[in-house]
Design a protein around this motif. Structure first.
Motif, mmCIF file in Angstrom:
data_model
loop_
_atom_site.group_PDB
_atom_site.id
_atom_site.type_symbol
_atom_site.label_atom_id
_atom_site.label_comp_id
_atom_site.label_asym_id
_atom_site.label_seq_id
_atom_site.Cartn_x
_atom_site.Cartn_y
_atom_site.Cartn_z
ATOM 1 N N TYR A 189 0.879 -1.158 0.000
ATOM 2 C CA TYR A 189 0.000 0.000 0.000
ATOM 3 C C TYR A 189 0.919 1.210 0.000
ATOM 4 C CZ TYR A 189 -4.091 2.846 0.951
ATOM 5 O OH TYR A 189 -5.104 3.766 0.862
ATOM 6 N N ASN A 190 0.908 1.924 -1.099
ATOM 7 C CA ASN A 190 1.831 3.027 -1.321
ATOM 8 C C ASN A 190 1.116 4.357 -1.109
ATOM 9 O OD1 ASN A 190 4.494 3.992 -2.663
ATOM 10 N ND2 ASN A 190 2.878 5.114 -3.708
ATOM 11 N N ILE A 191 1.682 5.213 -0.270
ATOM 12 C CA ILE A 191 1.186 6.580 -0.136
ATOM 13 C C ILE A 191 2.304 7.507 -0.591
ATOM 14 C CG2 ILE A 191 0.320 8.370 1.407
ATOM 15 C CD1 ILE A 191 -0.913 6.177 3.103
ATOM 16 N N THR A 192 2.001 8.304 -1.605
ATOM 17 C CA THR A 192 2.963 9.258 -2.136
ATOM 18 C C THR A 192 2.689 10.617 -1.507
ATOM 19 O OG1 THR A 192 3.098 8.042 -4.217
ATOM 20 C CG2 THR A 192 3.836 10.341 -4.250
ATOM 21 N N TYR A 193 3.763 11.250 -1.047
ATOM 22 C CA TYR A 193 3.683 12.560 -0.410
ATOM 23 C C TYR A 193 4.419 13.581 -1.267
ATOM 24 C CZ TYR A 193 2.503 10.037 3.902
ATOM 25 O OH TYR A 193 1.909 9.242 4.842
ATOM 26 N N HIS A 194 3.782 14.726 -1.507
ATOM 27 C CA HIS A 194 4.434 15.879 -2.120
ATOM 28 C C HIS A 194 4.490 16.948 -1.040
ATOM 29 C CE1 HIS A 194 4.791 14.669 -6.324
ATOM 30 N NE2 HIS A 194 3.761 13.900 -6.048
ATOM 31 N N ILE A 195 5.699 17.361 -0.666
ATOM 32 C CA ILE A 195 5.919 18.218 0.485
ATOM 33 C C ILE A 195 6.565 19.523 0.046
ATOM 34 C CG2 ILE A 195 7.014 18.364 2.775
ATOM 35 C CD1 ILE A 195 7.229 15.051 1.299
ATOM 36 N N GLU A 196 5.973 20.650 0.440
ATOM 37 C CA GLU A 196 6.608 21.941 0.186
ATOM 38 C C GLU A 196 7.869 22.034 1.045
ATOM 39 O OE1 GLU A 196 4.111 25.373 0.580
ATOM 40 O OE2 GLU A 196 2.539 24.491 -0.684
ATOM 41 N N PHE B 277 9.264 20.915 5.074
ATOM 42 C CA PHE B 277 9.940 19.612 4.985
ATOM 43 C C PHE B 277 10.576 19.149 6.301
ATOM 44 C CE2 PHE B 277 13.632 16.932 3.847
ATOM 45 C CZ PHE B 277 12.919 15.824 3.422
ATOM 46 N N PRO B 278 11.310 20.001 7.043
ATOM 47 C CA PRO B 278 11.895 19.513 8.303
ATOM 48 C C PRO B 278 10.833 19.030 9.304
ATOM 49 C CG PRO B 278 12.933 21.570 7.649
ATOM 50 C CD PRO B 278 11.756 21.366 6.734
ATOM 51 N N GLN B 279 9.714 19.750 9.388
ATOM 52 C CA GLN B 279 8.641 19.335 10.282
ATOM 53 C C GLN B 279 7.999 18.041 9.799
ATOM 54 O OE1 GLN B 279 8.848 22.407 8.855
ATOM 55 N NE2 GLN B 279 9.133 23.811 10.567
ATOM 56 N N TRP B 280 7.849 17.911 8.479
ATOM 57 C CA TRP B 280 7.276 16.684 7.926
ATOM 58 C C TRP B 280 8.185 15.486 8.218
ATOM 59 C CZ3 TRP B 280 8.973 13.122 4.314
ATOM 60 C CH2 TRP B 280 8.038 12.159 3.951
ATOM 61 N N GLN B 281 9.495 15.668 8.095
ATOM 62 C CA GLN B 281 10.435 14.575 8.388
ATOM 63 C C GLN B 281 10.240 14.074 9.813
ATOM 64 O OE1 GLN B 281 14.228 16.487 7.121
ATOM 65 N NE2 GLN B 281 14.614 14.491 6.204
ATOM 66 N N PHE C 148 -3.348 16.685 7.728
ATOM 67 C CA PHE C 148 -3.939 17.932 7.244
ATOM 68 C C PHE C 148 -3.952 19.007 8.322
ATOM 69 C CE2 PHE C 148 -7.388 20.866 6.300
ATOM 70 C CZ PHE C 148 -7.010 21.283 5.028
ATOM 71 N N LEU C 149 -4.284 18.626 9.561
ATOM 72 C CA LEU C 149 -4.294 19.611 10.648
ATOM 73 C C LEU C 149 -2.915 20.220 10.876
ATOM 74 C CD1 LEU C 149 -6.674 17.934 13.249
ATOM 75 C CD2 LEU C 149 -7.089 20.017 11.929
ATOM 76 N N GLN C 150 -1.880 19.421 10.696
ATOM 77 C CA GLN C 150 -0.528 19.917 10.928
ATOM 78 C C GLN C 150 0.032 20.694 9.738
ATOM 79 O OE1 GLN C 150 2.014 17.244 12.968
ATOM 80 N NE2 GLN C 150 3.795 18.514 12.736
ATOM 81 N N PHE C 151 -0.271 20.261 8.510
ATOM 82 C CA PHE C 151 0.387 20.837 7.340
ATOM 83 C C PHE C 151 -0.555 21.472 6.321
ATOM 84 C CE2 PHE C 151 3.179 17.417 8.867
ATOM 85 C CZ PHE C 151 4.311 18.154 9.137
ATOM 86 N N GLY C 152 -1.842 21.294 6.464
ATOM 87 C CA GLY C 152 -2.787 21.833 5.484
ATOM 88 C C GLY C 152 -2.483 21.299 4.095
ATOM 89 N N GLU C 153 -2.490 22.178 3.119
ATOM 90 C CA GLU C 153 -2.228 21.767 1.739
ATOM 91 C C GLU C 153 -0.762 21.878 1.359
ATOM 92 O OE1 GLU C 153 -4.963 23.674 -0.921
ATOM 93 O OE2 GLU C 153 -6.688 22.801 0.092
ATOM 94 N N LYS C 154 0.103 22.032 2.340
ATOM 95 C CA LYS C 154 1.549 22.080 2.083
ATOM 96 C C LYS C 154 2.126 20.670 1.911
ATOM 97 C CE LYS C 154 2.081 26.400 4.503
ATOM 98 N NZ LYS C 154 2.795 27.385 3.773
ATOM 99 N N VAL C 155 1.332 19.660 2.298
ATOM 100 C CA VAL C 155 1.688 18.261 2.073
ATOM 101 C C VAL C 155 0.480 17.601 1.422
ATOM 102 C CG1 VAL C 155 2.348 16.054 3.103
ATOM 103 C CG2 VAL C 155 3.250 18.190 4.067
#
Length: 105
Positions: A5-12, A16-20, A82-89
């Protein structure tokens, strides 16, 4: 049979550091909470300036593990993201079935 099950993420890049940090915690927690046999995080090499892309691959030996994740865990994870990153991820998911696999000794 083996499933991925693959989830692809596109991150602004701005988040990026917070997403990591988020994805490391997410991987550990989702492996404990799910019925998956393993996880892999892979960087996707793209030419898009200002963003990064990653693939999170959940490995399973049966479709029940995928169904459990989709029906019980996935919506909660998406809301948290979504709550943490909105549409930035941005994400999208794909179910893959391994039909043939060759390995070199």
């Amino acid at each position: 049979m083996k499933y991925i099950y693959n989830i692809t993420y596109h991150i602004e890049e701005a988040v990026f550091p917070q997403w990591q940090e988020w994805i490391r915690g997410h991987m550990s927690r989702s492996l404990q909470e799910s019925h998956f046999s393993g996880l892999k995080l892979l960087q996707i090499h793209i030419q898009e300036i200002g963003s990064k892309a990653f693939s999170l691959q959940y490995e399973a030996t049966n479709k029940e593990a995928i169904s459990y994740f989709q029906s019980v865990l996935e919506e909660h994870y998406r809301k948290e993201l979504f709550l943490q990153f909105g549409e930035k991820v941005l994400t999208f998911a794909t179910l893959l079935e391994v039909t043939e696999e060759l390995k070199q000794d």
